[in-house]
Structure formats: structure tokens, C-alpha cells
Write an enzyme that holds these catalytic residues in place. Structure first.
Site, PDB file in Angstrom:
ATOM      1  N   THR A 103       0.758  -5.485   3.929  1.00 37.72           N
ATOM      2  CA  THR A 103      -0.009  -6.717   4.123  1.00 37.72           C
ATOM      3  C   THR A 103      -0.611  -6.753   5.524  1.00 37.72           C
ATOM      4  OG1 THR A 103       1.524  -7.862   2.638  1.00 37.72           O
ATOM      5  CG2 THR A 103       0.156  -9.240   4.064  1.00 37.72           C
ATOM      6  N   PRO A 127      -0.610  -1.532   9.144  1.00 34.08           N
ATOM      7  CA  PRO A 127      -1.855  -2.108   8.632  1.00 34.08           C
ATOM      8  C   PRO A 127      -2.624  -1.159   7.740  1.00 34.08           C
ATOM      9  CG  PRO A 127      -2.115  -1.449  10.919  1.00 34.08           C
ATOM     10  CD  PRO A 127      -0.659  -1.302  10.590  1.00 34.08           C
ATOM     11  N   MET A 129      -1.779   2.520   5.369  1.00 32.86           N
ATOM     12  CA  MET A 129      -0.827   3.545   4.958  1.00 32.86           C
ATOM     13  C   MET A 129      -1.464   4.924   4.787  1.00 32.86           C
ATOM     14  SD  MET A 129       2.164   2.000   4.495  1.00 32.86           S
ATOM     15  CE  MET A 129       2.733   0.293   4.474  1.00 32.86           C
ATOM     16  N   HIS A 159     -15.354  -3.515   4.695  1.00 32.85           N
ATOM     17  CA  HIS A 159     -14.520  -3.626   3.506  1.00 32.85           C
ATOM     18  C   HIS A 159     -15.273  -4.376   2.409  1.00 32.85           C
ATOM     19  CE1 HIS A 159     -11.221  -2.572   6.268  1.00 32.85           C
ATOM     20  NE2 HIS A 159     -10.576  -2.183   5.181  1.00 32.85           N
ATOM     21  N   LYS A 163     -12.090  -9.094   0.722  1.00 28.79           N
ATOM     22  CA  LYS A 163     -11.061  -9.027   1.768  1.00 28.79           C
ATOM     23  C   LYS A 163     -11.028 -10.330   2.553  1.00 28.79           C
ATOM     24  CE  LYS A 163      -9.211  -6.131   5.484  1.00 28.79           C
ATOM     25  NZ  LYS A 163      -7.849  -6.187   4.905  1.00 28.79           N
ATOM     26  N   GLY A 169      -6.755  -5.284   9.772  1.00 30.32           N
ATOM     27  CA  GLY A 169      -5.579  -4.892  10.536  1.00 30.32           C
ATOM     28  C   GLY A 169      -5.721  -3.507  11.130  1.00 30.32           C
TER      29      GLY A 169
END
Length: 271
Positions: A103, A127, A129, A159, A163, A169
Site C-alpha cells: 500500500t 512502495p 515491489m 500512472h 490511482k 510512493g
């Protein structure tokens, strides 16, 4: 080296990221999907998670209660909202479950709460992965060390139109990495967008620009610009699966860790 499958649960299974996480769990041989949790009152309660994600039956009916699934998983994977993630992390700390948090949009107080929960259970909080993005942050350190004090630094991110938080992030983390390398305080040197007569640019600032459009999965660029030359370091994600696979990798790593707050740099052995 692990020989048993890692049992995971996924929150927010009906969302775009949630469905991708279910698909990723299906694809990875060392991951066992034990539970998928949706909000109370959802019409999807009882639906097979695999059918929801379009990957065929997985014999995992969606539930609205972590309590009902407490014996079915060891690591919770959470891509929801800051408020929901805090509730889920609190629950994990009380029940001895590890949690991977993807998140974004946390404020300072919420991050401190996560840190407090991490004293009781293993937490990976990142923020982004994606493996490539975490490598990007290492490249930014090098670029900032060599060029940071002699260039204008801008961070541009894009994005999809849905979003909720801006800047992303990931973009903020990019700014933090650069600012820390240069010995600056991002809270004091960040400039979020420009309008009107702004005057000459202050080289000590780090600018942020945000794009929200269409179905952009995620694009991030750090620009180091001098007179006569510039360097651009860019990461582009074309599929959410890159984030989902990173989350599964984090879960597999986290299940063997002691209580504490970790990030993807540690998961990947980059620090």
C-alpha cells in the site's frame, strides 16, 4: 533453503492488484494461497478466488474475516488503503502473522504506527515491489553522488487514471534516496508542480511532476540535467505482475525473518 510452500493470504482480492496477486500465487510453485479477504458485505463473499482472477478454480472461497482464515496462512499480502493496512497490520501483530505491505499513501503518523507493530511481527513495507525499481534506487544513489550537486534534479512519474495518491510512493522514495545521498531534507527541498511566474530554478530543490492518464501501469524517471548534458534514469512497468511477483518473493523471504520492519532492498540483498 525452504522446502515447504509459503502459505499466503491476500487482502482486497477484488481489486486490480488483488486479482493479479491471486494469479501470481497460482503461478508460483512454492506459494500456497490459503485465503483471500474482501470487505464485509461484498457480493463476492464465497466466490472462488481463482475464478475471480480468471485462472480457474483454486478451492479458496473469498471470506470477509481474517479471524476465520487465521489457521490458513503465515504471511498476509496487503495492497489496500493506508487505513485498512493499519488494521491488517495490527491484526497480524496480535496473531503472530507476517505481513507484506505494498500500500502507498501513508502519512508520517501512519508509518510510525507500522513501525510499532513491526516490533511484534515481521513486516516488509515497500512502495514498489518490482525488482527493477529497487535496482533503480541503487542507481540513483550513484548518480546523486556523482552529479547531484551540479545538476537540476526532477522526478517525473505516470500512472493510470484510477490511482488515488500523488506523487506515487515510488516517486517519493526516489526523492528520499536522492535527498539522503546529498544530505538534504526532502520535506524542505521538494517542489510539487509549478504554476505561474516561478522565477529561476533553485538547484537545491528536487522537482516532482505527476501524470494520471489512461491505463499506465507505472513509469518513473529521475532527470539530472546540466547545461549541455543530462542523464535520465527510467523504469517502466508494463504489467502489474512484476509487482505481484515481487510481493511473493518478499513473502517467501519474510516468513524466515524475526520481528522487524524490512524493505525490498533487504529482501533482494541490496543492502
Amino acid at each position: 533453503m525452504m522446502s515447504e510452500k509459503v502459505r499466503v493470504a491476500i487482502t482486497g482480492g477484488s481489486g486490480r492488484m488483488g486479482r493479479t496477486l491471486i494469479e501470481a500465487a497460482r503461478q508460483q510453485p512454492m506459494i500456497y494461497l490459503g485465503a483471500v479477504i474482501e470487505r464485509a458485505g461484498s457480493t463476492l463473499i464465497g466466490v472462488d478466488a481463482g475464478e475471480l482472477a480468471g485462472v480457474g478454480s483454486m478451492n479458496v472461497p473469498i471470506t470477509d474475516s481474517l479471524d476465520l482464515a487465521v489457521d490458513d496462512f503465515d504471511v498476509l499480502i496487503d495492497f489496500t488503503s493506508p487505513e485498512a493496512s493499519l488494521v491488517h497490520t495490527d491484526w497480524c501483530a496480535k496473531h503472530g502473522k507476517a505481513i507484506v505491505i505494498g500500500t502507498t499513501g501513508f502519512n508520517h503518523s501512519q508509518k510510525e504506527q507500522i513501525s510499532a507493530y513491526a516490533e511484534k511481527t515481521p513486516v516488509v513495507m515497500a512502495p514498489n515491489m518490482a525488482v527493477g525499481v529497487n535496482l533503480l534506487w541503487k542507481l540513483l544513489e550513484v548518480a546523486a553522488e556523482v552529479m547531484g550537486d551540479y545538476t537540476d534534479i526532477e522526478i517525473i512519474e505516470g500512472h493510470h487514471r484510477y490511482k488515488k495518491d500523488a506523487p506515487s510512493g515510488t516517486a517519493l522514495k526516489m526523492g528520499e534516496v536522492i535527498a539522503e545521498t546529498l544530505g538534504r531534507d526532502l520535506d524542505k527541498c521538494a517542489v510539487y508542480g509549478r504554476e505561474g511566474i516561478t522565477g529561476e530554478r533553485d538547484r537545491q530543490t528536487i522537482g516532482f511532476s505527476t501524470i494520471r492518464a489512461g491505463d499506465i501501469v507505472g513509469e518513473h524517471t529521475a532527470l539530472f540535467a546540466d547545461i549541455g548534458e543530462r542523464i535520465e534514469i527510467t523504469h517502466k512497468a508494463s504489467s502489474r505482475m512484476t509487482f505481484a511477483n515481487g510481493a511473493m518473493r518478499a513473502a517467501s523471504w519474510l516468513v524466515e525473518q524475526d520481528a522487524g520492519l524490512y524493505d525490498m532492498q533487504q529482501v533482494l540483498g541490496l543492502k
